[in-house]
Design a protein around this motif. Structure first.
Motif, short mmCIF file in Angstrom:
data_model
loop_
_atom_site.label_atom_id
_atom_site.label_comp_id
_atom_site.label_asym_id
_atom_site.label_seq_id
_atom_site.Cartn_x
_atom_site.Cartn_y
_atom_site.Cartn_z
N ASN A 18 -62.78 -52.42 3.34
CA ASN A 18 -62.59 -53.86 3.39
C ASN A 18 -62.17 -54.29 1.99
O ASN A 18 -63.00 -54.49 1.10
CB ASN A 18 -63.89 -54.55 3.80
N THR A 19 -60.88 -54.37 1.78
CA THR A 19 -60.35 -54.64 0.44
C THR A 19 -59.54 -55.93 0.46
O THR A 19 -58.71 -56.14 1.35
CB THR A 19 -59.45 -53.48 -0.02
N ARG A 20 -59.79 -56.78 -0.53
CA ARG A 20 -59.06 -58.03 -0.66
C ARG A 20 -58.58 -58.18 -2.10
O ARG A 20 -59.28 -57.79 -3.04
CB ARG A 20 -59.95 -59.22 -0.28
N PHE A 21 -57.40 -58.74 -2.22
CA PHE A 21 -56.79 -58.93 -3.54
C PHE A 21 -56.43 -60.40 -3.70
O PHE A 21 -55.91 -61.03 -2.78
CB PHE A 21 -55.55 -58.06 -3.69
N LEU A 22 -56.71 -60.93 -4.88
CA LEU A 22 -56.38 -62.33 -5.18
C LEU A 22 -55.75 -62.42 -6.55
O LEU A 22 -56.21 -61.78 -7.50
CB LEU A 22 -57.65 -63.19 -5.13
N VAL A 23 -54.70 -63.20 -6.66
CA VAL A 23 -54.13 -63.54 -7.95
C VAL A 23 -53.93 -65.05 -8.00
O VAL A 23 -53.42 -65.65 -7.05
CB VAL A 23 -52.81 -62.77 -8.22
N LEU A 58 -59.62 -57.77 -7.56
CA LEU A 58 -59.66 -56.84 -6.44
C LEU A 58 -61.11 -56.69 -6.00
O LEU A 58 -61.98 -56.29 -6.78
CB LEU A 58 -59.12 -55.47 -6.85
N PHE A 59 -61.37 -57.03 -4.75
CA PHE A 59 -62.68 -56.86 -4.14
C PHE A 59 -62.59 -55.74 -3.11
O PHE A 59 -61.70 -55.75 -2.26
CB PHE A 59 -63.12 -58.16 -3.46
N GLY A 72 -67.17 -52.98 -5.14
CA GLY A 72 -66.67 -53.15 -6.50
C GLY A 72 -65.83 -54.40 -6.60
O GLY A 72 -65.11 -54.76 -5.67
N VAL A 73 -65.95 -55.10 -7.73
CA VAL A 73 -65.11 -56.25 -8.03
C VAL A 73 -64.47 -56.00 -9.39
O VAL A 73 -65.17 -55.90 -10.40
CB VAL A 73 -65.91 -57.57 -8.05
N SER A 87 -66.64 -56.75 -12.80
CA SER A 87 -67.72 -57.74 -12.91
C SER A 87 -68.91 -57.37 -12.02
O SER A 87 -70.03 -57.80 -12.29
CB SER A 87 -67.22 -59.13 -12.54
N GLN A 88 -68.66 -56.59 -10.97
CA GLN A 88 -69.73 -56.11 -10.11
C GLN A 88 -69.39 -54.71 -9.63
O GLN A 88 -68.23 -54.39 -9.37
CB GLN A 88 -69.93 -57.02 -8.89
#
Length: 404
Positions: A18-23, A58-59, A72-73, A87-88
């Motif tokens: 379950n991977t999410r990316f944000l910019v 990236l989460f 992981g974050v 950060s995590q």
């Protein structure tokens, strides 16, 4: 630890996760005043007008077995001392059990679930570009490097409207927390400190001079100084899906007389936090948080009480035919009370802030947001740098966010 983080990142990108990316890019317009990260007096994140990379995030959450997962974050910024790290990073164990009361164990680096507003993936806020004073500080100075154990019960599982969770944690590596509250005061922004990060602040004479504390004008928030364990405990209670309250008590149990070779002090910091969320209707979310605590450094060298609170509301306009448009408003109050007799190091500060914003979904992946904020108050240790202790800061931001 960094090598371990990159190993997990590689596994995450190559597995079914379950991977999410944000910019998020932000145009910010504010007063031309040097910010705290550049050793200035401004409490905002960026130094000047212009376009900035606010977040590249990236989460990833990976299931190792049916009961064990790791999360992981990873963050990248255009500002700050450290521009890329995590950060995590933690493991979570949720054993499959038929019992109505279910255990959970988290191990690694993570936030306690203490925030009323940072509820999106990667500890982001779904409603605001800047965090409240409370959660700006939590994002800067509070992270757990340890283990958390919890028990929870879902009301639906036992035919009740009420759900609950109780938890406790022991950890290391958060000894310097409250350095920023005492020597810079509360700030409002959205930058989360990364592991091995450094946060700067105004070089106050009573802090940096060799004849006084002889400390640096920076702090490393997750540094271990005294070798002692800290702890926190908390409880959540929720009614259906419409209301929730969370209480946390935090004590880093630091030895306030400990100091490391870099002249970084340990601060004994304790606080209580209460968060409330209420959904009176599907489109409207009301939420609030109260933080009350104290901190001690040295033999009464710094002895401060601190308090902060906010109330906020977010309304999604879909029901009135305006599409995916959300309006949000927040009011903040904060104070640091100086109780010691150290004349050369005044720590007292107080202030309030008002934030209003709007966020519009353009596509499933792209959104635009605008936000205006005014933050004003009084900070005693600004007197050597300006005429008086008062400050007023205004900030306008326009952000474009891509989420995949």
């Amino acid at each position: 630890m960094i090598a371990f983080a990159f190993c997990l990142l590689t596994v995450s990108l190559s597995s079914k996760a379950n991977t999410r990316f944000l910019v998020r890019g932000v145009f910010s317009s504010q007063e031309d005043n040097t910010n705290f990260q550049a050793f200035g007096s401004n409490h905002q994140r960026f130094n000047d007008d212009g376009i900035h990379l606010a977040h590249a995030l990236l989460f990833t959450e990976n299931l190792i077995t049916d009961s064990l997962s790791f999360t992981g974050v990873f963050n990248a910024y255009s500002d700050g001392e450290k521009r890329f790290s995590f950060s995590q990073l933690y493991l979570k164990y949720r054993p499959l059990t038929a019992a109505s009361i279910k255990p959970e164990v988290k191990l690694g680096a993570f936030y306690p679930a203490i925030s009323a507003e940072n509820t999106d993936f990667g500890w982001l806020s779904p409603h605001f570009l800047t965090n409240s004073a409370i959660n700006s500080w939590i994002g800067e100075e509070l992270r757990i490097g340890g283990i958390e154990f919890s028990l929870r019960q879902s009301g639906r599982r036992v035919g009740s409207h009420w759900s609950w969770k109780v938890l406790g944690s022991v950890y290391k590596g958060n000894d310097t927390i409250s350095s920023l509250l005492s020597w810079r005061g509360f700030a409002l922004h959205d930058r989360q400190s990364l592991y091995n990060d450094r946060v700067n602040f105004l070089p106050i004479p009573g802090v940096v001079d060799e004849d006084t504390l002889n400390a640096p004008a920076w702090t490393e928030p997750f540094r271990e100084v005294d070798g002692r364990l800290g702890y926190y405990a908390g409880a959540h209670i929720a009614y259906k899906r419409s209301a929730e309250m969370r209480y946390y008590y935090y004590d880093n149990n630091a030895d306030s007389n400990a100091i490391d070779p870099d002249r970084i002090y340990a601060w004994h910091t304790r606080f209580h936090s209460i968060t409330l969320r209420y959904l009176p209707q599907r489109e409207l979310t009301l939420f609030s948080q109260i933080l009350v605590g104290d901190t001690l450094m040295g033999e009464n060298v710094v002895d401060n009480d601190f308090q902060s609170a906010f109330v906020a509301a977010a309304y999604n306009m879909t029901a009135v035919g305006l599409g995916d448009l959300t309006l949000a408003v927040r009011a903040d109050w904060y104070r640091v009370t100086d109780n010691d007799d150290t004349i050369f190091d005044p720590n007292g500060s107080k202030g309030s802030a008002f934030t209003i914003g709007a966020r519009k979904g353009i596509t499933m992946s792209l959104s635009i947001a605008a936000e205006w904020q005014v933050n004003s108050g009084k900070q005693e240790n600004l007197r050597p740098f300006q005429d008086g202790a008062k400050f007023t800061e205004q900030l306008f931001q326009l952000a474009l966010t891509l989420t995949l």
